[in-house]
Design a protein around this motif. Sequence first.
Motif, PDB file in Angstrom:
ATOM      1  N   PRO A  42     -12.307 -14.880 -16.765  1.00  0.00           N
ATOM      2  CA  PRO A  42     -12.088 -13.906 -15.685  1.00  0.00           C
ATOM      3  C   PRO A  42     -10.628 -13.470 -15.625  1.00  0.00           C
ATOM      4  O   PRO A  42      -9.715 -14.227 -15.913  1.00  0.00           O
ATOM      5  N   ALA A  43     -10.456 -12.225 -15.256  1.00  0.00           N
ATOM      6  CA  ALA A  43      -9.102 -11.681 -15.127  1.00  0.00           C
ATOM      7  C   ALA A  43      -8.426 -12.291 -13.896  1.00  0.00           C
ATOM      8  O   ALA A  43      -9.095 -12.656 -12.928  1.00  0.00           O
ATOM      9  N   PRO A  44      -7.114 -12.415 -13.935  1.00  0.00           N
ATOM     10  CA  PRO A  44      -6.422 -12.936 -12.755  1.00  0.00           C
ATOM     11  C   PRO A  44      -6.581 -11.975 -11.586  1.00  0.00           C
ATOM     12  O   PRO A  44      -6.764 -10.775 -11.779  1.00  0.00           O
ATOM     13  N   PRO A  45      -6.514 -12.494 -10.379  1.00  0.00           N
ATOM     14  CA  PRO A  45      -6.680 -11.612  -9.219  1.00  0.00           C
ATOM     15  C   PRO A  45      -5.551 -10.582  -9.149  1.00  0.00           C
ATOM     16  O   PRO A  45      -4.414 -10.863  -9.496  1.00  0.00           O
ATOM     17  N   GLN A  46      -5.914  -9.396  -8.718  1.00  0.00           N
ATOM     18  CA  GLN A  46      -4.935  -8.320  -8.608  1.00  0.00           C
ATOM     19  C   GLN A  46      -4.615  -8.097  -7.139  1.00  0.00           C
ATOM     20  O   GLN A  46      -5.478  -8.236  -6.286  1.00  0.00           O
ATOM     21  N   ILE A  47      -3.365  -7.726  -6.892  1.00  0.00           N
ATOM     22  CA  ILE A  47      -3.000  -7.398  -5.519  1.00  0.00           C
ATOM     23  C   ILE A  47      -3.341  -5.936  -5.255  1.00  0.00           C
ATOM     24  O   ILE A  47      -3.446  -5.128  -6.172  1.00  0.00           O
ATOM     25  N   SER A  48      -3.494  -5.622  -4.019  1.00  0.00           N
ATOM     26  CA  SER A  48      -3.828  -4.256  -3.628  1.00  0.00           C
ATOM     27  C   SER A  48      -2.652  -3.332  -3.932  1.00  0.00           C
ATOM     28  O   SER A  48      -1.492  -3.713  -3.771  1.00  0.00           O
ATOM     29  N   PRO A  49      -2.930  -2.101  -4.340  1.00  0.00           N
ATOM     30  CA  PRO A  49      -1.830  -1.165  -4.581  1.00  0.00           C
ATOM     31  C   PRO A  49      -1.143  -0.732  -3.290  1.00  0.00           C
ATOM     32  O   PRO A  49      -0.080  -0.123  -3.324  1.00  0.00           O
ATOM     33  N   TYR A  50      -1.721  -1.086  -2.153  1.00  0.00           N
ATOM     34  CA  TYR A  50      -1.133  -0.706  -0.870  1.00  0.00           C
ATOM     35  C   TYR A  50      -0.139  -1.754  -0.347  1.00  0.00           C
ATOM     36  O   TYR A  50       0.436  -1.560   0.719  1.00  0.00           O
ATOM     37  N   VAL A  51       0.077  -2.826  -1.087  1.00  0.00           N
ATOM     38  CA  VAL A  51       1.010  -3.862  -0.639  1.00  0.00           C
ATOM     39  C   VAL A  51       2.435  -3.308  -0.583  1.00  0.00           C
ATOM     40  O   VAL A  51       3.154  -3.535   0.393  1.00  0.00           O
ATOM     41  N   PHE A  52       2.846  -2.575  -1.604  1.00  0.00           N
ATOM     42  CA  PHE A  52       4.211  -2.051  -1.642  1.00  0.00           C
ATOM     43  C   PHE A  52       4.493  -1.080  -0.497  1.00  0.00           C
ATOM     44  O   PHE A  52       5.518  -1.224   0.186  1.00  0.00           O
ATOM     45  N   PRO A  53       3.615  -0.092  -0.222  1.00  0.00           N
ATOM     46  CA  PRO A  53       3.895   0.784   0.925  1.00  0.00           C
ATOM     47  C   PRO A  53       3.925   0.035   2.252  1.00  0.00           C
ATOM     48  O   PRO A  53       4.713   0.375   3.138  1.00  0.00           O
ATOM     49  N   VAL A  54       3.101  -0.997   2.392  1.00  0.00           N
ATOM     50  CA  VAL A  54       3.102  -1.773   3.635  1.00  0.00           C
ATOM     51  C   VAL A  54       4.413  -2.548   3.774  1.00  0.00           C
ATOM     52  O   VAL A  54       4.998  -2.609   4.867  1.00  0.00           O
ATOM     53  N   LEU A  55       4.892  -3.118   2.687  1.00  0.00           N
ATOM     54  CA  LEU A  55       6.180  -3.827   2.732  1.00  0.00           C
ATOM     55  C   LEU A  55       7.328  -2.863   3.039  1.00  0.00           C
ATOM     56  O   LEU A  55       8.232  -3.189   3.821  1.00  0.00           O
ATOM     57  N   LEU A  56       7.298  -1.690   2.431  1.00  0.00           N
ATOM     58  CA  LEU A  56       8.333  -0.692   2.724  1.00  0.00           C
ATOM     59  C   LEU A  56       8.301  -0.288   4.194  1.00  0.00           C
ATOM     60  O   LEU A  56       9.346  -0.177   4.841  1.00  0.00           O
ATOM     61  N   ALA A  57       7.092  -0.070   4.719  1.00  0.00           N
ATOM     62  CA  ALA A  57       6.965   0.327   6.126  1.00  0.00           C
ATOM     63  C   ALA A  57       7.440  -0.797   7.044  1.00  0.00           C
ATOM     64  O   ALA A  57       8.111  -0.535   8.050  1.00  0.00           O
ATOM     65  N   GLY A  58       7.110  -2.031   6.712  1.00  0.00           N
ATOM     66  CA  GLY A  58       7.558  -3.159   7.528  1.00  0.00           C
ATOM     67  C   GLY A  58       9.068  -3.274   7.557  1.00  0.00           C
ATOM     68  O   GLY A  58       9.678  -3.448   8.626  1.00  0.00           O
ATOM     69  N   LEU A  59       9.692  -3.169   6.396  1.00  0.00           N
ATOM     70  CA  LEU A  59      11.152  -3.229   6.347  1.00  0.00           C
ATOM     71  C   LEU A  59      11.768  -2.024   7.052  1.00  0.00           C
ATOM     72  O   LEU A  59      12.787  -2.144   7.743  1.00  0.00           O
ATOM     73  N   GLY A  60      11.124  -0.864   6.900  1.00  0.00           N
ATOM     74  CA  GLY A  60      11.613   0.334   7.588  1.00  0.00           C
ATOM     75  C   GLY A  60      11.532   0.199   9.099  1.00  0.00           C
ATOM     76  O   GLY A  60      12.437   0.622   9.827  1.00  0.00           O
ATOM     77  N   LEU A  61      10.441  -0.402   9.593  1.00  0.00           N
ATOM     78  CA  LEU A  61      10.314  -0.606  11.042  1.00  0.00           C
ATOM     79  C   LEU A  61      11.341  -1.611  11.548  1.00  0.00           C
ATOM     80  O   LEU A  61      11.873  -1.470  12.661  1.00  0.00           O
ATOM     81  N   TRP A  62      11.615  -2.624  10.752  1.00  0.00           N
ATOM     82  CA  TRP A  62      12.634  -3.612  11.128  1.00  0.00           C
ATOM     83  C   TRP A  62      13.998  -2.916  11.228  1.00  0.00           C
ATOM     84  O   TRP A  62      14.736  -3.103  12.202  1.00  0.00           O
ATOM     85  N   CYS A  63      14.331  -2.106  10.235  1.00  0.00           N
ATOM     86  CA  CYS A  63      15.606  -1.373  10.281  1.00  0.00           C
ATOM     87  C   CYS A  63      15.619  -0.365  11.428  1.00  0.00           C
ATOM     88  O   CYS A  63      16.661  -0.148  12.049  1.00  0.00           O
TER      89      CYS A  63
END
Length: 87
Positions: free
Chosen positions: A7-28
């Motif tokens: 089996p292939a290794p689990p993949q992360i969602s492609p939406y993780v990066f935009p969510v992290l950017l938005a979280g850091l943006g909201l913190w700033c």
Amino acid sequence: MTNPKAPAPPQISPYVFPVLLAGLGLWCLYDGWFTTDPEMLKHQLFNRIASGVLLVWAVIDFIRTRKRDKAEQAERTARTPESTEHD
């Protein structure tokens, strides 16, 4: 001997990066516009600029990711043969 159908290794969602950017943006955004902490006032300009850049980047990346997902989904459905009913 290795299993050729491992089996292939689990993949992360492609939406993780935009969510992290938005979280850091909201913190700033909070640190740049809403905080009353005198220690953070030294970094106010940086946080204001960073929040604008990160939030815009998050929205653009989210839209781009969503378009790519829809295009891939449309391609998959176009390649899948339609089921035909036999009488």
